[in-house]
Design a protein around this motif. Structure first.
Motif, short mmCIF file in Angstrom:
data_model
loop_
_atom_site.label_atom_id
_atom_site.label_comp_id
_atom_site.label_asym_id
_atom_site.label_seq_id
_atom_site.Cartn_x
_atom_site.Cartn_y
_atom_site.Cartn_z
N VAL A 51 111.68 -58.90 -41.47
CA VAL A 51 110.44 -58.17 -41.99
C VAL A 51 109.72 -57.38 -40.86
O VAL A 51 109.50 -57.93 -39.61
N ILE A 103 112.82 -55.63 -44.75
CA ILE A 103 111.57 -55.45 -45.74
C ILE A 103 110.41 -54.84 -44.72
O ILE A 103 109.96 -55.28 -43.93
N TRP A 138 112.71 -40.35 -23.38
CA TRP A 138 112.88 -41.89 -23.63
C TRP A 138 112.30 -41.78 -25.18
O TRP A 138 113.03 -42.55 -25.88
N ARG A 169 95.16 -42.80 -23.17
CA ARG A 169 94.51 -42.26 -24.04
C ARG A 169 93.26 -41.33 -23.61
O ARG A 169 93.15 -40.37 -23.88
N SER A 209 109.27 -59.09 -37.15
CA SER A 209 108.29 -58.13 -35.98
C SER A 209 107.19 -57.37 -36.71
O SER A 209 107.48 -56.27 -36.91
N ASP A 254 105.44 -57.32 -30.31
CA ASP A 254 104.08 -57.80 -29.94
C ASP A 254 103.64 -59.07 -30.27
O ASP A 254 102.81 -59.74 -29.64
N ASP A 304 108.30 -53.37 -49.21
CA ASP A 304 107.46 -54.60 -49.54
C ASP A 304 107.05 -55.01 -48.88
O ASP A 304 107.17 -54.92 -47.51
N LYS A 346 103.56 -56.24 -23.87
CA LYS A 346 103.63 -55.84 -25.33
C LYS A 346 103.66 -54.37 -25.47
O LYS A 346 102.90 -53.64 -25.49
N CYS A 348 107.63 -48.38 -19.43
CA CYS A 348 106.45 -47.54 -20.17
C CYS A 348 106.30 -46.39 -19.59
O CYS A 348 105.78 -46.42 -18.04
N TYR A 349 106.32 -45.31 -20.14
CA TYR A 349 105.68 -43.86 -19.56
C TYR A 349 104.21 -43.48 -20.14
O TYR A 349 104.12 -43.84 -21.27
N GLY A 403 110.66 -53.49 -32.82
CA GLY A 403 111.18 -54.65 -33.00
C GLY A 403 112.43 -54.81 -34.20
O GLY A 403 113.33 -54.90 -33.77
N GLY A 404 111.88 -54.72 -35.19
CA GLY A 404 112.33 -55.04 -36.46
C GLY A 404 113.57 -54.06 -36.74
O GLY A 404 114.97 -54.59 -36.85
C1 LIG Z 1 98.49 -45.54 -28.44
C2 LIG Z 1 99.53 -46.28 -28.21
C3 LIG Z 1 100.83 -45.72 -27.30
C4 LIG Z 1 101.81 -46.63 -26.81
N1 LIG Z 1 102.59 -46.20 -26.21
C5 LIG Z 1 103.81 -46.84 -25.82
C6 LIG Z 1 104.82 -46.39 -25.10
O1 LIG Z 1 104.68 -45.28 -24.47
N2 LIG Z 1 105.80 -47.04 -24.90
C7 LIG Z 1 106.08 -48.50 -25.23
O2 LIG Z 1 107.05 -48.82 -24.94
N3 LIG Z 1 105.11 -48.74 -26.17
C8 LIG Z 1 103.98 -48.19 -26.58
N4 LIG Z 1 102.89 -48.60 -27.42
C9 LIG Z 1 103.41 -50.21 -27.77
C10 LIG Z 1 104.18 -50.30 -29.27
O3 LIG Z 1 103.63 -49.30 -30.20
C11 LIG Z 1 104.10 -51.65 -29.58
O4 LIG Z 1 104.40 -52.33 -28.46
C12 LIG Z 1 105.53 -51.70 -30.60
O5 LIG Z 1 105.21 -50.86 -31.78
C13 LIG Z 1 105.49 -53.14 -31.05
O6 LIG Z 1 106.65 -53.04 -31.97
P1 LIG Z 1 106.73 -54.34 -33.04
O7 LIG Z 1 108.01 -54.28 -33.66
O8 LIG Z 1 106.15 -55.72 -32.59
O9 LIG Z 1 105.32 -53.82 -34.05
P2 LIG Z 1 105.33 -52.28 -34.88
O10 LIG Z 1 106.06 -51.40 -34.16
O11 LIG Z 1 103.85 -52.08 -35.18
O12 LIG Z 1 106.09 -52.80 -36.33
C14 LIG Z 1 105.55 -53.76 -37.07
C15 LIG Z 1 106.07 -53.18 -38.32
O13 LIG Z 1 105.98 -54.32 -39.26
C16 LIG Z 1 105.48 -54.00 -40.70
N5 LIG Z 1 104.74 -55.20 -41.34
C17 LIG Z 1 103.71 -55.71 -40.83
N6 LIG Z 1 103.61 -56.78 -41.54
C18 LIG Z 1 104.37 -56.76 -42.71
C19 LIG Z 1 104.31 -57.37 -44.04
N7 LIG Z 1 103.77 -58.66 -43.96
N8 LIG Z 1 105.31 -57.20 -44.52
C20 LIG Z 1 106.22 -56.01 -44.46
N9 LIG Z 1 106.17 -55.43 -43.30
C21 LIG Z 1 105.16 -55.81 -42.33
C22 LIG Z 1 104.38 -52.91 -40.44
O14 LIG Z 1 104.20 -51.95 -41.44
C23 LIG Z 1 105.17 -52.06 -38.99
O15 LIG Z 1 106.02 -51.01 -39.57
C24 LIG Z 1 101.87 -47.89 -27.45
C25 LIG Z 1 100.97 -48.58 -28.45
C26 LIG Z 1 99.74 -47.54 -28.88
C27 LIG Z 1 98.98 -48.10 -29.76
#
Ligand SMILES: Cc1cc2nc3c(=O)[nH]c(=O)nc-3n(C[C@H](O)[C@H](O)[C@H](O)COP(=O)(O)OP(=O)(O)OC[C@H]3O[C@@H](n4cnc5c(N)ncnc54)[C@H](O)[C@@H]3O)c2cc1C
Lengths: 208, 430
Positions: free
Chosen positions: B43, B68, B420, B204, B138, B325, B110, B334, B368-369, B48-49
């Motif tokens: 999910v 999903i 990257w 930012r 994830s 995260d 979904d 994270k 991280c860049y 990550g996912g």
């Molecule tokens: C401004 C900014 C700049 C960044 N720059 C960098 C960078 O340069 N380098 C770096 O390594 N990281 C960077 N990051 C961090 C990076 O974006 C996150 O660490 C990364 O996205 C974490 O991955 P994740 O899979 O945990 O979550 P996400 O990538 O957020 O993925 C989660 C997914 O799960 C889906 N989801 C959640 N709940 C549900 C549900 N109940 N049902 C179905 N789908 C669901 C969401 O829609 C989303 O698509 C940055 C973050 C920000 C805010």
């Protein structure tokens, strides 16, 4: 530095031997457990972490990042070890490679050496590539044989590599001057003009 | 017990008996093709996912992998700060899931609202049920507005965007900056640790200053921080000064930077010592794991998900794995790169468990860049390993860009940041 040295097998042997002779208290430090992965990490486990920058299985999606799949194993070992020992200047690779033992570096090199080479698929500017070919034939073909397709422990494959990466690598070598000069062919890189570097890089990318 | 569950137990039983290969080879070809070895549901199709789903299929093509994701496309947070400066369009941050479908992953649109660990199923918003043998989550982060009086989800959407999930709020913040008068103040409220992307608020600030320095040079960027220190601090502060003079100012918590309340009518931030007014307010709230994890008993008192750091299996519910995260992953920050690395470790651990093999010894990396000006990039790298059940940094490895790096190196780090991004998104979506 000490910890890094002790991660290498030979360094540890030397340390052990000198400890037996009770030569240096320094070597006692070598025996303090350094962070070492608990157990053997597979080549795939180690190598998958590289894909974040070098692409899945080492086939780069662009442009400043080189493809490392299908490269000569000996060449990869040499480059990664040189990064680790700070013998090859880098922005980030040195910081990363210090996290791996020599055996792990060998495993990573084997993993990528066994993946298929993937050439870039971008449109080519024929005129620029032709200018590059002239420079290549005159100054580079003797080592980077067969239009950069050849490779061995000292010369990486260049044909089909990302042009921008080759360009940055050449510019960096030229900018670093002395610290790059030890590398094979470096004295030829030092005298290249910007436009020549661009043409050369584009030529190599054009060769698949 | 539903029939496919029974089939799964059947194949596990064979594996346990040490004759999995014989059992599968002995089965008729048709049965082999139709019976998945096991069903893994992932999910969340983000950093990550998407990776967990792809690397599961790579590790064992016989698995049935379902991804999903609630959104039809994914919008990347990494490089989204460049949208604020006008250096980048949203299109270059947007990806679809066709590449993963082509790899034989079933991609379902979904939103999952419920997890039933007993029955091993997840339920979608409209009632659809997905059975799993192993579940990987994830889901990212959610926001805790309760520590800032007067703040709410609605206000974030309409007036004080966090833009900490790239999308409509990123564009809202961009429009607010465009509408701000020259000589105005843009306030960034930076969250307490731990939070998504530790260098993010400070990158930012630089990207906003890049825009303002060209278009509204009398303006200011104020950072009000809940902390007294931040990631790559020295490198950031030197670059801010070099490129933007005194435009960016950082107020740490110790100097009254901690924001306790907000007044939307007067555009005022209420600090512990004094109040601050601003024309644009980018309030990045305190964070915790996504709602899906919080609402389904997968977080501890910290608000994040405790996991076995070798496999990412939840310590609260077996057969549910949490990466990215949302997870408590020892020393790893994270970040998108961390989520990518964890997705691979988790995929290999899940494939091993299904095939009756011991969990593999893990290896993790983060890089991280941050892009602070068009020709000024910096980076932080970390190499990690498992020690006594905890993810720890390998001593002597990792660290920051050199403080005294020359202009050539800084410029090349921008090219590497973009390279990257190309590669990590290709790793996810192709
Ligand atoms: C401004 C900014 C700049 C960044 N720059 C960098 C960078 O340069 N380098 C770096 O390594 N990281 C960077 N990051 C961090 C990076 O974006 C996150 O660490 C990364 O996205 C974490 O991955 P994740 O899979 O945990 O979550 P996400 O990538 O957020 O993925 C989660 C997914 O799960 C889906 N989801 C959640 N709940 C549900 C549900 N109940 N049902 C179905 N789908 C669901 C969401 O829609 C989303 O698509 C940055 C973050 C920000 C805010």
């Amino acid at each position: 530095m000490l910890k890094t040295c002790c991660r290498s097998f030979t360094a540890r042997l030397i340390c052990l031997r000198s400890l037996r002779l009770l030569l240096l208290p320094v070597c006692v430090i070598c025996l303090i457990p350094v962070a070492q992965a608990e157990g053997v990490r597979s080549a795939a486990m180690l190598s998958h972490t590289c894909a974040g920058c070098h692409g899945t299985d080492g086939a780069s999606a662009g442009e400043a990042m080189p493809t490392i799949a299908g490269m000569d194993k000996g060449y990869l070992v040499k480059v990664l070890e040189d990064y680790k020992q700070d013998l090859r200047p880098s922005t980030i690779m040195g910081r990363i490679m210090r996290g791996y033992s020599d055996q792990e570096i060998a495993a990573i090199a084997s993993f990528f050496a066994e993946r298929p080479w993937v050439s870039t698929e971008r449109p080519i500017d024929g005129e620029l590539a032709y200018q590059g070919e002239l420079i290549h034939q005159e100054r580079c073909e003797s080592c980077h044989a067969d239009g950069g397709r050849g490779q061995d422990i000292r010369s990486p494959r260049l044909a089909g590599q990302w042009g921008p990466y080759i360009q940055y690598a050449l510019e960096t070598c030229r900018a670093r001057g002395e610290s790059c000069k030890k590398r094979q062919g470096a004295e030829r890189v030092m005298v290249l003009e910007d436009a020549e570097i661009q043409a050369l890089a584009h030529y190599y990318e054009s060769q698949k | 017990m539903n029939p496919s569950r029974r089939r799964f137990l059947g194949s596990l039983g064979r594996a346990a008996a040490g004759s999995a290969a014989v059992g599968l080879l002995g089965a008729p070809a048709i049965l082999r093709a139709e019976t998945p070895k096991a069903r893994v549901v992932v999910v969340g199709g983000g950093y990550g996912g998407a990776i967990a789903a792809k690397y599961l299929k790579m590790a064992d093509p016989a698995l049935r992998v379902t991804l999903i994701e609630r959104n039809p496309v994914y919008v990347s947070c990494p490089l989204s700060n460049e949208v604020l400066s006008g250096e980048r369009e949203m299109e270059s941050l947007t990806f679809d899931y066709r590449g993963l479908s082509r790899r034989g992953i079933a991609v379902m649109g979904d939103e999952i609202v419920e997890i039933d660990p007993e029955k091993r199923l997840v339920r979608g918003k409209g009632g659809a049920v997905y059975n799993y043998d192993k579940l990987i989550l994830s889901p990212g982060i959610s926001f805790d507005f309760s520590t800032i009086d007067g703040m709410s989800t609605e206000l974030a959407d309409s007036t004080f965007p966090h833009a900490w999930k790239a999308g409509p709020q990123t564009l809202l913040l961009r429009r607010q900056l465009e509408a701000m008068p020259d000589g105005g103040v843009c306030a960034i409220v930076a969250p307490p640790n731990p939070f998504r992307c530790p260098p993010g608020p400070y990158e930012r600030a630089a990207q906003i200053a890049l825009y303002l320095s060209h278009h509204k040079p009398k303006s200011k960027v104020m950072i009000y921080d809940a902390k007294d220190a931040f990631s790559k601090q020295g490198l950031f502060q030197a670059a801010w000064k070099e490129h933007y003079g005194d435009m960016i100012e950082w107020i740490p918590a110790a100097a009254g930077g901690n924001i306790e309340a907000i007044d939307p009518n007067s555009m005022t931030l209420v600090g512990a010592v004094e109040d601050f007014q601003a024309d644009v307010i980018n309030l990045i709230p305190p964070q915790r794991a996504a709602e899906l994890a919080v609402n389904n008993g997968l977080v501890d008192a910290s608000g994040w998900c405790p996991v076995n750091q070798q496999t990412f299996e939840s310590t609260l519910h077996p057969d549910i794995y949490i990466i990215g995260d949302a997870a408590l992953a020892g020393a790893m920050p994270k970040s998108g790169y961390s989520a990518n690395s964890q997705g691979k470790v988790c995929a290999m651990a899940v494939a091993a468990a299904i095939n009756g093999q011991p969990a593999p010894v893990p290896s993790y990396v983060n890089t991280c860049y941050s892009i602070l000006a068009p020709d000024h990039g910096i980076s932080v790298a970390g190499v990690y390993e498992l020690k006594g059940g905890e993810i720890v940094s390998v001593p002597g490895a990792g660290g920051l860009s050199a403080a005294d790096a020359d202009a050539h190196t800084r410029a090349i780090e921008v090219q590497f940041a973009i390279g990257w991004y190309r590669n990590i998104t290709a790793d996810m979506f192709t």
